[in-house]
Design a protein around this motif. Structure first.
Motif, short mmCIF file in Angstrom:
data_model
loop_
_atom_site.label_atom_id
_atom_site.label_comp_id
_atom_site.label_asym_id
_atom_site.label_seq_id
_atom_site.Cartn_x
_atom_site.Cartn_y
_atom_site.Cartn_z
N ASP A 1 55.91 -35.74 51.47
CA ASP A 1 55.77 -37.15 51.79
C ASP A 1 54.29 -37.57 51.72
N GLY A 2 53.43 -36.71 52.23
CA GLY A 2 51.98 -37.00 52.17
C GLY A 2 51.52 -37.09 50.73
N LEU A 3 51.96 -36.16 49.90
CA LEU A 3 51.54 -36.17 48.48
C LEU A 3 52.05 -37.43 47.78
N LYS A 4 53.25 -37.86 48.17
CA LYS A 4 53.81 -39.08 47.57
C LYS A 4 52.82 -40.24 47.74
N HIS A 5 52.21 -40.30 48.93
CA HIS A 5 51.27 -41.38 49.20
C HIS A 5 49.88 -41.13 48.63
N LEU A 6 49.70 -39.96 48.04
CA LEU A 6 48.41 -39.67 47.40
C LEU A 6 48.55 -39.65 45.89
N GLU A 7 49.73 -39.99 45.40
CA GLU A 7 49.99 -39.89 43.96
C GLU A 7 49.02 -40.73 43.15
N TYR A 8 48.52 -41.82 43.77
CA TYR A 8 47.58 -42.68 43.04
C TYR A 8 46.27 -41.96 42.73
N ARG A 9 46.02 -40.81 43.39
CA ARG A 9 44.76 -40.09 43.18
C ARG A 9 44.83 -39.14 41.99
N GLY A 10 46.03 -38.90 41.48
CA GLY A 10 46.17 -37.97 40.37
C GLY A 10 47.62 -37.59 40.25
N TYR A 11 48.04 -37.24 39.05
CA TYR A 11 49.46 -36.90 38.92
C TYR A 11 49.73 -36.04 37.70
N ASP A 12 48.79 -35.09 37.43
CA ASP A 12 48.99 -34.16 36.32
C ASP A 12 49.91 -33.01 36.72
N SER A 13 49.77 -32.59 37.97
CA SER A 13 50.57 -31.49 38.50
C SER A 13 50.44 -31.53 40.02
N SER A 14 51.27 -30.76 40.68
CA SER A 14 51.19 -30.75 42.15
C SER A 14 51.65 -29.39 42.66
N GLY A 15 51.36 -29.13 43.93
CA GLY A 15 51.77 -27.84 44.49
C GLY A 15 51.62 -27.82 45.98
N CYS B 1 59.55 -23.67 58.05
CA CYS B 1 58.12 -23.42 57.96
C CYS B 1 57.35 -24.62 58.51
N ASN B 2 56.39 -24.37 59.39
CA ASN B 2 55.68 -25.47 60.06
C ASN B 2 54.20 -25.57 59.72
N THR B 3 53.75 -24.77 58.75
CA THR B 3 52.33 -24.79 58.38
C THR B 3 52.19 -24.79 56.86
N GLY B 4 51.39 -25.68 56.33
CA GLY B 4 51.21 -25.66 54.88
C GLY B 4 50.12 -26.60 54.40
N ILE B 5 49.79 -26.44 53.12
CA ILE B 5 48.81 -27.32 52.47
C ILE B 5 49.38 -27.79 51.14
N GLY B 6 48.96 -28.96 50.69
CA GLY B 6 49.50 -29.50 49.44
C GLY B 6 48.42 -30.18 48.62
N HIS B 7 48.72 -30.35 47.34
CA HIS B 7 47.71 -30.88 46.42
C HIS B 7 48.37 -31.63 45.28
N ILE B 8 47.74 -32.72 44.87
CA ILE B 8 48.18 -33.42 43.67
C ILE B 8 46.96 -33.54 42.79
N ARG B 9 47.10 -33.20 41.49
CA ARG B 9 45.91 -32.93 40.67
C ARG B 9 45.62 -34.01 39.63
N TRP B 10 44.35 -34.27 39.46
CA TRP B 10 43.84 -35.04 38.31
C TRP B 10 42.85 -34.09 37.65
N ALA B 11 43.24 -33.54 36.51
CA ALA B 11 42.53 -32.39 35.93
C ALA B 11 41.06 -32.68 35.64
N THR B 12 40.18 -31.79 36.10
CA THR B 12 38.77 -31.85 35.69
C THR B 12 38.44 -30.58 34.90
N HIS B 13 38.71 -29.40 35.46
CA HIS B 13 38.42 -28.14 34.78
C HIS B 13 39.74 -27.51 34.35
N GLY B 14 39.96 -27.48 33.06
CA GLY B 14 41.18 -26.85 32.56
C GLY B 14 42.30 -27.84 32.38
N LEU B 15 43.19 -27.52 31.45
CA LEU B 15 44.31 -28.40 31.12
C LEU B 15 45.27 -28.53 32.30
#
Ligand code: AGP
Length: 611
Positions: free
Chosen positions: A19-33, A66-80
């Protein structure tokens, strides 16, 4: 760019992170994890392309415990944009995993040293180097805060990191330098994010980290350390936004919703600043009085993209009202030449996000030269705000669409108010100031009138959606409007559009005109109306299709135009704030008709946090 989020608490971390990443999608959307930690183990899940692909992956995994985690949504700078390059990144033993926003400039040399020490790299990213380096440091101390601290002391560049280590369960360590990161404080749960948008639904209490600080969060504890690892006690702030600003409220796209919010955004800015046409305006946060303003002999405006266009309008407004010379420059250009700013210079930085790396660098440079820095931004908690001597918060509410619309109009109104403020403080032409105040007070209802005619613009957009090139022309204060209209069309429809000062047409661009190149002309009734009309005649003579945006078109000129959009009468000086709405809608409806991803156009990110 990129968005990061972290969660430790009692809820299902997968739901919160996605849900958090959904609201950060405007920051990048090449890949996520995302990376999830439970039972002394960290598991990483990644997907290419839009976030929905990660959502689909996680649905199949059915993880609920699972109650602990980190997430990322990417706008590529280094590497495809590949799975290997997608975050989170881990060290070789997979005990440590992190997500990163920013650029590590010296990653190559660190990578070589780590390789000599046995590290094996799977990606082309600078981020994996950070993961391996922190893991290497962890091996010396078995303490994640210390490991992060000594690792970042070796890095150059910009970063926000969220790091987990399997030996430190239900804990996330995070740090930042020249990239945004905030802590969201909840009840029995805590959050990390690069932006309010990811956490506002869960908590309105936030703590901002200063450059170099490190935090360690668990579900019921937030510890903050200074760069030298002494304990810090940062202020808790109450976030200014409501969760509903992140909803489309029935509109098909955020962009359309945000275009429609403009009348209220303008009312909101004017509300507590202009009482009536006679009284002086008050600008809280602008720390300039008659003595400091008398010293100012030049104003420099620095910004990027749409904010730069607002700055160009600012030049006309401030020079007209105050007579002080104003120069306007793209931040990325300003940085790499000798700046003549000094203590007699007022530097105005304009940035919707307050995070744009080029503008931040430029502002840091002029601060060193003693200039007074005034920041106009939509994010009063941003890095740029913190660098300011004076702050003008445009208060337009969260803008989700990558293409800026309501923030542009709000920037324009802020510039009018600033021009009035300087002129009134320096006791300049009262009558002129009153006229502009009157125009501003009537602007919201005129914007509503333009929006109520959107069907005409929609039909026009459909008619012109097949063209591959456009030229937008205007003169004077609306030349930046032509630039902004062309930028909007390029950004969201990928159609080539160029803005020109109308008088420049015959100095070159006219060579391109024929029936395949529509010309959109902005023709407000005012001092340049006849001149722009002559330029339209020239275009007509070359068979170009002509679209006019005007308050009225004289009978004798009507035959020149294939189409026109009539907008309410407005003074020249305030007209950019009205005209731009027509161009925003024109760009929006063309992109929508062509089926483009309006809110998240390809290759773009909302906050450009790399130089
Ligand atoms: C606007 O539609 C663009 N997305 C872009 O040009 C933007 O205005 C630019 O990147 C500057 O951003 P800022 O205002 O947040 O500094």
């Amino acid at each position: 760019m990129c968005g990061i989020v972290g969660y430790v608490g009692y809820q299902n971390a997968v739901d919160i992170l996605l849900d958090g990443l959904k609201h950060l999608e405007y920051r990048g959307y090449d890949s996520s994890g995302i990376a999830l930690m439970s039972n002394g183990e960290i598991k990483v899940y990644k997907a290419l392309g839009k976030l929905q692909n990660l959502v689909d992956t996680m649905k199949k995994e059915k993880i609920t415990s699972c109650n602990t985690g980190i997430g990322h949504i990417r706008w590529a700078t280094h590497g495809l944009p590949t799975l290997a390059n997608a975050h989170p990144h881990s060290c070789n033993c997979k005990g440590l995993t992190l997500v990163h926003n920013g650029i590590i400039e010296n990653y190559q040399e660190i990578k070589e040293t780590l390789i000599k020490n046995g590290a094996i790299f799977k990606s082309q990213t600078d981020t994996e180097v950070a993961a391996q380096l922190i893991a290497f440091e962890y091996g010396k101390t078995n303490d994640l805060v210390q490991a992060v601290s000594s690792a970042v002391s070796k890095l150059k560049g910009a970063w926000a990191f969220c790091v987990m280590h399997k030996n430190e369960p239900e804990t996330i360590v995070a740090t930042r330098k020249n990239a945004p990161l905030l802590i969201g404080a909840g009840e029995n749960e805590n959050f990390l994010s690069s932006d309010i948008a990811a956490i506002i639904k869960y908590t309105k209490k936030a703590i901002y980290l200063n450059d170099g600080q490190i935090t360690k969060i668990s579900k019921d504890k937030i510890q903050i350390f200074n760069e030298d690892l002494t304990p810090a006690s940062n202020r808790m702030e109450i976030l200014p936004f409501e969760a509903h600003s992140l909803s489309k409220m029935g509109y098909k796209h955020f962009m359309l919703k945000e275009i429609h919010e403009q009348p209220d955004v303008v009312r909101n800015i004017l509300q507590d600043k202009i009482k009536d046409e006679i009284s002086d305006i008050a600008l809280n946060g602008v720390n300039l009085d008659i003595n400091s303003l008398k010293k100012i002999n030049r104003i420099q405006i620095i910004a990027c993209g749409t904010s730069l266009h607002a700055g160009l309008v600012g030049k006309y407004v401030i020079e007209d009202l105050t007579g002080i010379p104003v120069s306007v420059e793209a931040s990325s250009e300003y940085i790499y030449r000798r700046s003549i700013a000094d203590e007699n210079t007022l530097v105005i930085g304009i940035s919707q996000s307050g995070e744009t790396a080029d503008t931040i660098t430029a502002i840091k440079q002029v601060k060193e030269k003693g200039a007074h820095v005034l920041i106009i931004t939509n994010r009063k908690e941003s890095l740029l705000s913190r660098l300011s001597d004076s702050l003008f918060h445009i208060n337009a509410g969260i803008e989700v669409s990558v293409a800026a619309t309501k923030s542009y109009t709000a920037q324009l109104v802020s510039i009018y108010l600033l021009g009035i403020f300087i002129a009134q403080t320096l006791n300049m032409d009262k009558k002129r100031i009153q006229e502009i105040k009157h125009e501003l007070l009537t602007l919201p209802s005129k914007l509503e009138a333009v929006l109520s005619g959107e069907l005409t613009i929609k039909k026009l957009a459909k008619k012109y959606s097949g063209f591959k090139n456009f030229i937008f022309i205007a003169r004077g204060i609306n030349y930046p409007t032509a630039l902004e209209g062309a930028l909007k069309l390029k950004e969201i429809s990928y159609i080539n559009a160029t803005g020109y000062p109308a008088g420049e047409l015959k100095h070159g661009p006219i060579a391109m005109l024929d029936e395949t190149m529509p010309v959109l002309a902005i023709l407000n009734k005012g001092i340049v109306y006849d001149k722009v009309m002559s330029n339209c005649e020239e275009a007509y003579a070359r068979q170009a299709k002509l679209i006019g945006v005007a308050n009225e078109i004289d009978e004798r000129h009507k035959e020149l135009f294939d189409d026109f959009v009539i907008i309410p009468p407005v003074s020249d000086i305030v007209s950019p704030a009205l005209n731009v709405t027509v161009l925003q809608l024109f760009a929006y409806f063309i992109a929508e008709y062509l089926g483009k991803d309006v809110d998240q156009p390809r290759n773009l990110a909302k906050s450009v946090t790399v130089e």
